[in-house]
Every structure is written in structure tokens, then in C-alpha cells.
Write a protein that holds these residues in place. Structure first.
Motif, PDB file in Angstrom:
ATOM      1  N   VAL A  84       0.852  -1.180   0.000  1.00 32.38           N
ATOM      2  CA  VAL A  84       0.000   0.000   0.000  1.00 32.38           C
ATOM      3  C   VAL A  84       0.892   1.234   0.000  1.00 32.38           C
ATOM      4  N   ALA A  85       0.272   2.414  -0.168  1.00 28.05           N
ATOM      5  CA  ALA A  85       1.045   3.649  -0.242  1.00 28.05           C
ATOM      6  C   ALA A  85       0.889   4.526   0.988  1.00 28.05           C
ATOM      7  N   SER A  86      -0.032   4.192   1.888  1.00 25.85           N
ATOM      8  CA  SER A  86      -0.281   5.039   3.053  1.00 25.85           C
ATOM      9  C   SER A  86      -0.769   4.186   4.212  1.00 25.85           C
ATOM     10  N   VAL A  87      -0.751   4.775   5.403  1.00 24.98           N
ATOM     11  CA  VAL A  87      -1.244   4.048   6.571  1.00 24.98           C
ATOM     12  C   VAL A  87      -2.746   3.821   6.456  1.00 24.98           C
ATOM     13  N   GLN A  88      -3.477   4.797   5.923  1.00 27.41           N
ATOM     14  CA  GLN A  88      -4.923   4.606   5.736  1.00 27.41           C
ATOM     15  C   GLN A  88      -5.191   3.385   4.867  1.00 27.41           C
ATOM     16  N   GLN A  89      -4.438   3.227   3.782  1.00 27.08           N
ATOM     17  CA  GLN A  89      -4.620   2.055   2.930  1.00 27.08           C
ATOM     18  C   GLN A  89      -4.231   0.780   3.677  1.00 27.08           C
ATOM     19  N   ALA A  90      -3.201   0.872   4.505  1.00 30.81           N
ATOM     20  CA  ALA A  90      -2.811  -0.298   5.309  1.00 30.81           C
ATOM     21  C   ALA A  90      -3.930  -0.684   6.270  1.00 30.81           C
ATOM     22  N   MET A  91      -4.599   0.295   6.834  1.00 34.10           N
ATOM     23  CA  MET A  91      -5.710   0.018   7.741  1.00 34.10           C
ATOM     24  C   MET A  91      -6.849  -0.698   7.028  1.00 34.10           C
ATOM     25  N   VAL A  92      -7.115  -0.297   5.785  1.00 33.18           N
ATOM     26  CA  VAL A  92      -8.154  -0.977   5.001  1.00 33.18           C
ATOM     27  C   VAL A  92      -7.773  -2.441   4.807  1.00 33.18           C
ATOM     28  N   ALA A  93      -6.530  -2.689   4.394  1.00 30.93           N
ATOM     29  CA  ALA A  93      -6.082  -4.077   4.199  1.00 30.93           C
ATOM     30  C   ALA A  93      -6.195  -4.861   5.493  1.00 30.93           C
ATOM     31  N   TRP A  94      -5.731  -4.264   6.590  1.00 32.37           N
ATOM     32  CA  TRP A  94      -5.748  -4.944   7.880  1.00 32.37           C
ATOM     33  C   TRP A  94      -7.176  -5.313   8.290  1.00 32.37           C
ATOM     34  N   GLU A  95      -8.092  -4.352   8.188  1.00 34.98           N
ATOM     35  CA  GLU A  95      -9.473  -4.589   8.617  1.00 34.98           C
ATOM     36  C   GLU A  95     -10.173  -5.637   7.754  1.00 34.98           C
ATOM     37  N   HIS A  96      -9.635  -5.887   6.556  1.00 40.83           N
ATOM     38  CA  HIS A  96     -10.213  -6.915   5.689  1.00 40.83           C
ATOM     39  C   HIS A  96      -9.392  -8.204   5.724  1.00 40.83           C
TER      40      HIS A  96
END
Length: 401
Positions: A84-96
Motif C-alpha cells: 500500500v502507499a499510506s497508513v490509511q490504505q494499510a488500515m483498510v487491508a488490515w481490517e479486511h
């Protein structure tokens, strides 16, 4: 008034009055973005086979699509995790449910660094990494790690003159690696990005230099295996060539993301599979469908698709097919090359130039476009329709931008 995501008020969502198994033209309000299931399946298999054949780990870049359903497809096929390119995108991946994540960027936001450093506390099996390329980045990471009593894993990014982020010299990279090690961060190796270079030969030479840096920082990596991460979607064959003689204790993590949907423009011209057809081939999966709304003068047609609906940063769309009358039971017409050309986009309008002898277009007809650069079309849609080869709707997937 409140609405629920996925209702007809969301662009690209199905009309709730029609069955899901109908043809897309009988199913959705246009414009609509679609993906071909057969192309997704082909591209997933071709790329996974490629990385396995060359002994690489694979973390496809999720920022291309930001669709958890597509990320799950990639991981299920054998990917190590996602980039991913940002922490927000990492959070999306993590939550899924994806807990192996490479943030292919420097992170200086204290809250974001604290979240990254806490991932192994939340899940001891997780593997989450980000980049550093400066003493300031190392210090910010150290402070966040101390605040949450966590464990922050980092790669030193090595750049090139005129490029984007990354330390510009081998000596500078070693200094940042030493600082990260001494600060108590978990140094895992090095990274870089060759996609901004002008061709595969330049990419190969650059990756060879990053591989040499990986060797110099290896004594600072307190792990049985070190990591080198590379890989845009244009020159990853240069990466494969450059790392062919890598040390046995070095893993190479490729990050290419645009392969999954491919395109009809930027990556169609640059894909390594074009240079190495024996390795397989990719198929464009993305189409954007719109209706002709006006024929105000000879040789000009206007379609209700614009910059809000389709990518244009790496080339204008191309016309793949025409649907006279705009109904699902009409066979598509493939215009001759150059007969129907996109010349301009406004926010909500596409200008088509019609050459002499081009198929006639009438208001209400449907035009199906191929795109150039998938990363900047997905972010215009919250709902994307997946089609079978007969153009019936198989699924509707959600993006998280």
C-alpha cells in the motif's frame, strides 16, 4: 435523507429493480465501470506463475484498486501479502484480514507510525513494514515505537537522482541503515522503485546498484533473511534480471499492481510480457460504458463519460466497441482503427471524432471504452461491476478510497 452505500444513488451500483443476472446494459445506470472475470482470472494466474518461476515473493500494490475483494483474490492465488502507499490504505487491508503489508512509502505521521508499530501486538503473526530514508524518519519511527512499546520494521529506501523518495547514494543509505539499527528499529533490508526510469535497461542498472547496497547493510539486519523490495508494473523484468545472482539469504519482494486489470494504453505498451511473450500475456479487464447523448455537428459525438469517470493522466481512453441502440441484445460493433477517436474529456463529457466511413452513432447508442492507467480509474468508482464474457453481471465489488 440518508442513503445506504450500494443503493442506486451510488455511481456504478446496480439498479435494484433488475435481477443481478441480467446483461450489464439492462442492469446498471450508465456510465458504469466493469471488469471482465476471465481477464482477472488470466492475469492473476499469469503473474503468480511468473513470480514463482523466478523465485520471488509477491505483494501486489493494493493502491491500484483498493478493493478488498480483489486483494483477497491475489492473496488466495499465492501472494505474500499486499503493498500500500499510506497508513490509511494499510488500515483498510488490515481490517479486511490481510496482515502482511508493505507500506511502500516513508511514514512521518506519529499516529500512523504508532499504529504500524503496534501491529505485532495486535497479531503476533503479522508482518507490517514501512520505509525510512532520513535521520528524521528514523527518529520519528523510534519515538512512535517507544510510545506504544511496539516493534517497527523498516526498509531503507534507495532512490536515484531526479526520482522521488529514497536516499540518493550508497553511503547515505548505509548511514540511514546504521541509524535505524542503533535506534532499535527492526531493520529488514532495502527497497527502491524503478518504475520512474525511462526504460528497462536503466531500471536493470539501478536495481543492480540497490542490490549492492543490500549487501553493504546486510550485517545490520538482525534476521535470518534480508529483504529487497522492488517492482513497478512496467520494468519488473529488469528487476528479475538484476537480482538473478542474489545471495541465498536475500528475499526479493515484487510490488507490481497494475497487472491484475492491465489496460489498453500505458501498460499495454510497457508490460514485460510484451518483451517476453514466452512468459505469458495479460488481458485488459477494465471497460467504462457510456451513452451517446448528442450529435451536434458532423464528425462529432458526445458521450456521457468524463474526467469524473475515466482515467486520462497517462493517455486518453480508446473506443473498444459500439452498441447501436444501447441494448444488451445487440451485437457489439468494433470500429476500424482510427475511425472513432477520443479527442478530449470534460468533467462529464467525452468528445468523439468520427472519421469518414465510421459507423454511424445516434443519441442512445452505447460506447465501450478501454482505459490507460488503471490506478486512476478505480478511484473514481465506489462500485465496480464484474462481468462474465457474455456481459451478464456476476458480482459488484466495493472500493475503499
Amino acid at each position: 435523507m440518508t442513503t445506504t452505500p450500494g443503493t442506486v444513488t451510488t455511481k456504478g451500483a446496480p439498479d435494484p429493480a433488475t435481477p443481478a443476472t441480467r446483461h450489464v446494459l439492462d442492469h446498471a445506470h450508465l456510465p458504469v465501470m466493469t471488469l471482465r472475470e476471465s481477464a482477472l482470472a488470466n492475469n492473476t494466474a499469469v503473474m503468480q506463475a511468473y513470480v514463482e518461476r523466478h523465485g520471488l515473493l509477491f505483494a501486489p500494490h493494493m493502491k491500484t484498486h483498493m478493493a478488498p475483494a480483489l486483494a483477497a483474490r491475489q492473496v488466495d492465488a499465492g501472494a505474500w501479502g499486499v503493498t500500500v502507499a499510506s497508513v490509511q490504505q494499510a488500515m483498510v487491508a488490515w481490517e479486511h484480514g490481510v496482515h502482511r503489508i508493505l507500506v511502500a512509502n516513508e511514514v512521518l505521521d506519529p499516529a500512523g507510525l504508532a499504529w504500524l508499530a503496534s501491529r505485532r501486538t495486535a497479531d503476533p503473526a503479522a508482518d507490517v513494514l514501512c520505509y525510512v530514508d532520513s535521520p528524521a524518519g528514523v527518529e520519528a519511527a523510534r519515538a512512535a515505537q517507544a510510545e506504544v512499546a511496539g516493534d517497527l520494521h523498516v526498509l531503507v529506501e534507495v532512490g536515484f537522482p531526479g526520482g522521488r523518495t529514497g536516499v540518493r547514494t550508497a553511503a547515505g543509505a548505509h548511514e540511514v541503515a546504521l541509524a535505524a539499527h542503533d535506534a532499535g528499529l527492526s531493520l529488514r533490508g532495502v527497497s527502491g522503485y524503478e518504475g520512474g526510469l525511462p526504460g528497462v535497461d536503466a531500471a536493470r542498472a539501478y536495481v543492480e546498484g540497490v542490490l549492492a547496497v543490500a549487501a553493504t547493510v546486510r550485517p545490520l539486519v538482525d534476521a535470518p533473511r534480508a529483504l529487497l523490495s522492488m517492482g513497478g508494473s512496467a520494468w519488473f523484468d529488469g528487476v528479475v534480471d538484476a537480482v538473478a545472482a542474489r545471495p541465498d539469504d536475500l528475499d526479493v519482494l515484487l510490488r507490481s499492481g497494475a497487472y491484475l486489470t492491465h489496460d489498453d494504453g500505458f501498460y499495454a505498451a510497457r508490460t514485460p510480457f510484451g518483451r517476453h511473450p514466452e512468459e505469458g500475456s495479460l488481458v485488459p479487464a477494465i471497460e467504462v460504458w457510456g451513452r451517446v447523448t448528442s450529435r451536434p455537428e458532423p464528425g462529432l459525438a458526445l458521450v456521457a463519460v468524463g474526467k469524473r469517470d475515466i482515467s486520462f493522466d497517462e493517455g486518453l481512453p480508446v473506443v473498444r466497441s459500439l452498441r447501436p441502440g444501447g441494448a444488451g441484445d445487440v451485437d457489439p460493433v468494433a470500429p476500424a482503427p482510427g475511425a472513432v477517436t477520443v479527442t478530449r474529456l470534460d468533467d462529464q463529457h467525452c468528445y468523439l471524432a468520427l472519421a469518414d466511413g465510421a459507423p454511424g452513432l445516434t443519441p442512445g447508442d452505447v460506447v465501450v471504452f478501454g482505459i490507460s492507467h488503471p490506478c486512476t480509474v478505480f478511484d473514481k468508482w465506489r462500485q465496480v461491476v464484474v462481468l462474465d464474457d457474455d456481459e451478464t453481471v456476476l458480482d459488484t465489488i466495493v472500493t475503499w478510497f
